[in-house]
Motif scaffolding. Structure first.
Motif, short mmCIF file in Angstrom:
data_model
loop_
_atom_site.label_atom_id
_atom_site.label_comp_id
_atom_site.label_asym_id
_atom_site.label_seq_id
_atom_site.Cartn_x
_atom_site.Cartn_y
_atom_site.Cartn_z
N UNK A 1 -3.67 -1.86 -10.39
CA UNK A 1 -2.57 -2.27 -9.52
C UNK A 1 -3.12 -2.96 -8.28
N UNK A 2 -4.22 -2.42 -7.73
CA UNK A 2 -4.77 -3.02 -6.51
C UNK A 2 -5.38 -4.39 -6.78
N UNK A 3 -6.04 -4.55 -7.94
CA UNK A 3 -6.55 -5.88 -8.28
C UNK A 3 -5.38 -6.87 -8.39
N UNK A 4 -4.29 -6.41 -9.01
CA UNK A 4 -3.12 -7.29 -9.13
C UNK A 4 -2.60 -7.66 -7.75
N UNK A 5 -2.55 -6.67 -6.85
CA UNK A 5 -2.06 -6.96 -5.50
C UNK A 5 -2.95 -7.98 -4.80
N UNK A 6 -4.27 -7.86 -5.01
CA UNK A 6 -5.19 -8.80 -4.37
C UNK A 6 -4.92 -10.22 -4.89
N UNK A 7 -4.81 -10.35 -6.22
CA UNK A 7 -4.58 -11.68 -6.79
C UNK A 7 -3.30 -12.29 -6.23
N UNK A 8 -2.23 -11.50 -6.24
CA UNK A 8 -0.95 -12.02 -5.77
C UNK A 8 -0.99 -12.34 -4.29
N UNK B 1 0.84 -1.20 0.00
CA UNK B 1 0.00 0.00 0.00
C UNK B 1 0.88 1.25 0.00
N UNK B 2 1.94 1.17 0.79
CA UNK B 2 2.91 2.27 0.78
C UNK B 2 3.52 2.43 -0.61
N UNK B 3 3.84 1.27 -1.22
CA UNK B 3 4.42 1.26 -2.58
C UNK B 3 3.50 2.01 -3.55
N UNK B 4 2.20 1.66 -3.52
CA UNK B 4 1.26 2.29 -4.44
C UNK B 4 1.12 3.79 -4.14
N UNK C 1 -12.20 -6.76 -1.98
CA UNK C 1 -12.60 -6.07 -3.21
C UNK C 1 -12.85 -4.59 -2.96
N UNK C 2 -12.92 -4.19 -1.68
CA UNK C 2 -13.07 -2.77 -1.38
C UNK C 2 -11.78 -2.01 -1.64
N UNK C 3 -10.64 -2.74 -1.65
CA UNK C 3 -9.36 -2.06 -1.78
C UNK C 3 -9.23 -1.29 -3.11
#
Lengths: 302, 665
Positions: free
Chosen positions: A139-146, A96-99, B434-436
């Motif tokens: 980017x956040x979707x990618x982070x979630x998947x990973x 999150x800091x990275x983003x 999914x809120x993120x």
């Protein structure tokens, strides 16, 4: 400790080389010899020796733009793992800091552009604002998947976790992620088809037009920070797309360097074979990237 | 009156006495005819009382035992209990801090000499508003709470209509009054339901009510409507932008920084009454919160009035807090302590953060309006040259509110994101993550909105003549801003210390489950954030030094901005506030528009023509406004009862009371 030193060493020295490789690739495609690989280094050093011109319109915000952009990208470079080696700074939630570090750099770059009072730079700034906002959820979707695949929420474990085994299990999800993240990589680093780093005065410009008024050392810092950003976002992408690891620490460093150069060649090929998109198509492509990444997320959390 | 009074130095008594002094700080001024002295006296009293009240709130926040006073007030609503537990004490902190700094700010922003006709009532009602909020936080009886809730609502109304000679101000005041009373009506229902459920009007003991009854659902719904209307959760937000925009800036600061939080306090407090809340409560709060955040920031993006932009961003921040509270409730429902802790810490810390950076930005807007006499961002530009200090402080506020490191907004958003990601391995709760991306989108839009706000006001060249005559504000206006800017930086760089203020309040919320101070190593994580924040500052300093060294060696000259060969560039060619956000807003055309009316140009030498733009909200215009006009038409017959004859009104009151008494027998 040795790994941390190599990490910092690479992050400082290698980024402009990527730009050189991209330039060389494009030159080969165009049938030219092209500038030497080290040309970006010469350019940056030359700029650092030049005098500066400041517009009388500007305030200290204009000078703060390049500084904050470089400082925030450098911290981001310390958070991302290079190859199979964990990053020097790593903690739960560091992605999150990275983003958000990129957001900090963006705020100051856009403000610095608007500080000149030029309509061109305002235009670039407005476009950067809109496009980067659309790229953020990808980017956040990618982070979630990973994060789901690795079961951790820190960049080092979640990126190092990706291997050919994971590709066999969750190939579809990772493939879509590679697609989405490649689009974001090109958009965030202002490469073709979103932006053309070679022209300065086209009205379709985004990043280059924001730095029109910077000169001398400031421009050198901006060029360096831009190559560092490509390097840092590229390292993220390379983890997903080319997850090689041997287990031997020195071989892994070599593999990482080779993967980054491969990435630069791919970007060079894309830039050679594609034309720049019309501006109204850019948001559509970015939304498509978000949907690709969202698909990959759905595949892994269902 | 206080029958259980044990010692005058009890912190609860100190906090209440401070509120009493703040409330009556404006009264001497009403009788002093010489302008200025009354205002100065009020400021001195408010600051002194706020400091003691703040100290008392801190003591109460960290004390283990809570004293309860029972006041025998002779009214038929049961004993009036007063007590300050850590949750109340936590909400008292912004009340005292913002009240004191706003009062100091008013000395420079609304001096009695320049506003002799309005200053007295403004100072008086400002004190009443601050005091009523402090007192309602201590109330443990429904009727006592509602009394001060009404005092707060009404005094805020008088503050909003300070400049009542302007029509838009009166209209904003009326809309606010209607909205606040609609909310109050729901609260009357809430406290009636509560007393039916628990048997008395005294607040139920924490965790004493059953959540799975229809009455509990009704209680939650009325609380959500009543308190949500005050907090500005969508779709109950319609009053908020205009009321904040039209009030004097220090009033907007206390309304946005503190008064909205009273609505949140109400929701927090109501939730403490129940044990084992069902999952659906958390879901409702989370969904309502994230929608508020998304639409709030979208509306902010389209604004050209700087105070409306700030007001819409309050809707966004309240939405973020509500989302986080919903996440915490999900954690409590599913017995997941990490999730509950992260959600609650994120919500409470964001409340604290928002009550620091929003007053800072509203004070800044006051400085800008004071200097330029306008609220339209399209007319401004280049103010940073004339007021560098105010520009720096405003920049700190803008960066903080975007949630960017290394300032405080990032810390609370980090906790909220950590809550989302902490359930990544869970089976059902994983959907929380999914809120993120949605919160990231909110953050991205906030970045556009605040780049627009900051840049169009402070950077570039002045777009209108007044900007050149602007000068730095006096210390009474700069000091309150500097104070909040310092708090933003401190929380951003030392987030671990900020958690200490939040933890006691979390303990109240979840009785019986002692929350460890450092669950899952979050103290270490925040330590790392502090480390990266400090190294960011250090690195920026190193780069600056390097650059200065290079510049000294190579030299620098000053010229004009490069116009790409065009020699006659003017300030009007710059990107303005509206043009900056045109592209991002156009993506969301169905929800909000900037409605730019371009002139039709014809001929080789077109004459002068006008281009105008106005932000429009589709939801407000297509749904809310028609609903209200429908209600207006269908209740037109009631107008006959409303004719302005005072004695008949008194008969109404008497008759209602009489019927109620008959009914009660």
């Amino acid at each position: 400790m040795t790994n941390s030193i190599i990490h910092i060493f690479l992050a400082i020295l290698m980024p402009p080389l990527l730009i050189g490789v991209i330039g060389k690739t494009k030159a080969l495609f165009a049938g030219r010899t092209g500038a030497p690989f080290l040309q970006p280094y010469y350019d940056i050093i030359r700029l650092l020796h030049k005098g500066s011109v400041f517009s009388s319109t500007t305030t200290w915000i204009f000078r703060a733009g390049p500084i904050v952009a470089l400082a925030s990208t450098s911290i981001a470079a310390l958070l991302i793992p290079f190859g199979a080696h964990p990053s020097p700074i790593s903690f739960q939630g560091d992605m999150i800091l990275y983003a958000y570090l990129f957001a900090l750099g963006r705020f100051f770059t856009m403000a610095a552009a608007l500080d000149t009072g030029s309509s061109f730079e305002g235009m670039g700034s407005a476009r950067e604002a809109a496009y980067s906002c659309l790229a953020e959820p990808t980017l956040f979707f990618a982070l979630i998947t990973l994060s789901r695949l690795s079961g951790s929420y820190s960049l080092s474990p979640m990126l190092i976790n990706i291997s050919f085994g994971i590709w066999l299990n969750a190939g579809a999800a990772l493939l879509m992620l590679v697609g989405g993240m490649f689009i974001v990589l090109l958009a965030e680093n202002c490469r073709i088809p979103f932006d053309d780093p070679n022209t300065h005065l086209e009205l379709t410009m985004i990043h280059e037009v924001m730095v029109l008024d910077h000169s001398g050392p400031a421009l050198g810092i901006i060029h360096y920070a831009a190559s560092l950003k490509l390097f840092v976002l590229g390292a993220f992408f390379v983890h997903i797309a080319l997850p090689y690891a041997t287990g031997n620490p020195y071989l892994d460093w070599g593999l990482f360097i080779i993967s980054m150069l491969e990435l630069a060649v791919v970007i060079g090929v894309v830039e050679s074979v594609m034309a720049r998109l019309r501006l109204i198509r850019v948001p559509q492509l970015l939304v498509a990237a978000t949907i690709l990444a969202a698909f990959s997320t759905l595949l892994v959390i269902r | 009156m206080l029958c259980a009074l044990q010692g005058v130095y009890d912190p609860t008594v100190v906090a209440l006495t401070s509120a009493f002094f703040i409330g009556f700080a404006g009264i001497p001024g009403l009788f002093i005819s010489k302008p200025g002295f009354g205002q100065l006296l009020a400021t001195v009293i408010t600051i002194a009382a706020s400091l003691s009240g703040f100290a008392a709130a801190l003591v109460l926040l960290f004390s283990q035992n809570t004293t309860t006073f029972a006041v025998n007030w002779g009214l038929p609503f049961g004993p009036c209990e007063i007590s300050i537990d850590p949750l109340s004490a936590f909400f008292l902190i912004p009340v005292y801090l913002v009240a004191a700094s706003g009062s100091l700010f008013a000395l420079g922003y609304w001096p009695a000499r320049e506003h002799p006709s309005t200053e007295k009532s403004l100072t008086f009602f400002y004190g009443i508003l601050a005091a009523s909020m402090a007192v309602l936080l201590t109330a443990r009886n429904g009727v006592f709470f509602l009394m001060f809730w009404e005092v707060m609502a009404i005094s805020a109304y008088f503050l909003v209509v300070t400049e009542q000679s302007r029509e838009d101000v009166r209209k904003a005041g009326t809309v606010y009054l209607i909205a606040t009373h609609t909310g109050s009506a729901a609260l009357y229902a809430l406290f009636s339901l509560l007393s039916a459920e628990s048997g008395s009007l005294t607040f139920p003991v924490a965790g004493s009510l059953l959540p799975y009854t229809p009455a509990a659902t009704a209680i939650l719904l009325t609380a959500f409507v009543g308190f949500g209307a005050k907090a500005g959760i969508m779709p109950l937000h319609t009053w908020l932008p205009q009321a904040h925009a039209n009030a004097p800036s220090h009033v907007s600061a206390i309304m946005s920084g503190v008064m909205l939080k009273m609505g949140l306090y109400g929701i927090f407090r109501t939730l403490t009454f129940f044990h084992d809340p069902p999952i659906i409560w958390g879901v409702v709060l989370t969904v309502a919160g994230i929608l508020s955040a998304l639409f709030g920031i979208l509306f902010a993006l389209a604004q050209k009035d700087l105070k409306r932009l700030l007001a819409c961003s309050s809707i966004e921040n309240i939405g973020i807090i509500t989302t986080s509270l919903g996440v915490a409730m999900l954690g409590i429902s599913s017995n997941n302590r990490t999730l509950a802790y992260l959600g609650m810490a994120g919500a409470l810390l964001h409340i604290l953060n928002h009550s620091f950076f929003k007053p800072l930005l509203f004070f800044g807007s006051g400085v800008i309006i004071h200097a330029t006499g306008s609220r339209d961002m399209n007319l401004m530009g280049g103010l940073a040259k004339n007021m560098p200090r105010a520009a720096l402080l405003f920049l700190i506020g803008s960066v903080s509110i975007c949630g960017i490191p290394p300032l405080n907004g990032f810390v609370s958003e980090f906790l909220i994101y950590s809550g989302f990601f902490s359930q990544i391995q869970a089976s059902t709760l994983v959907y929380l993550v999914l809120l993120a991306p949605l919160l990231a989108l909110v953050g991205g839009m906030a970045l556009i909105a605040f780049t627009k706000l900051y840049s169009s006001i402070f950077l570039g060249t002045p777009r209108s003549y007044f900007s050149t005559a602007v000068h730095e504000p006096g210390f009474t206006m700069l000091l309150p801003m500097a104070f909040f800017a310092l708090l933003c930086v401190l929380i951003g760089l030392l987030p671990y210390q900020a958690l200490r203020f939040v933890n006691p309040a979390i303990n109240v919320f979840m009785p019986g489950t002692a929350i460890p101070f450092n669950p899952d190593g979050y103290g270490d994580v925040l330590g790392k954030i502090s480390l990266t924040g400090l190294s960011l500052v250090a690195l920026a300093a190193v780069v600056t030094l390097f650059w200065r060294w290079r510049m000294q060696r190579a030299g620098s000259t000053t010229g004009s901005t490069w116009g790409c060969g065009y020699q006659r560039g003017s300030s009007r060619m710059q990107y303005g506030a509206t043009s900056f956000s045109e592209l991002p807003v156009s993506v969301f055309n169905g929800i909000v528009r900037q409605d730019i009316k371009r002139p039709v140009l014809s001929g080789l030498f077109p004459g002068k023509s006008l281009c105008s733009d106005a932000p429009t909200e589709t939801f407000l215009e297509r749904v809310i406004a028609p609903l209200f006009s429908l209600a207006g038409v269908s209740f037109a017959f009631l107008r006959r009862l409303q004719h302005g004859r005072m004695h008949v009104y008194m008969i109404y009151i008497f008759a209602t009371l009489f019927i109620l008494m008959l009914w009660a027998h």
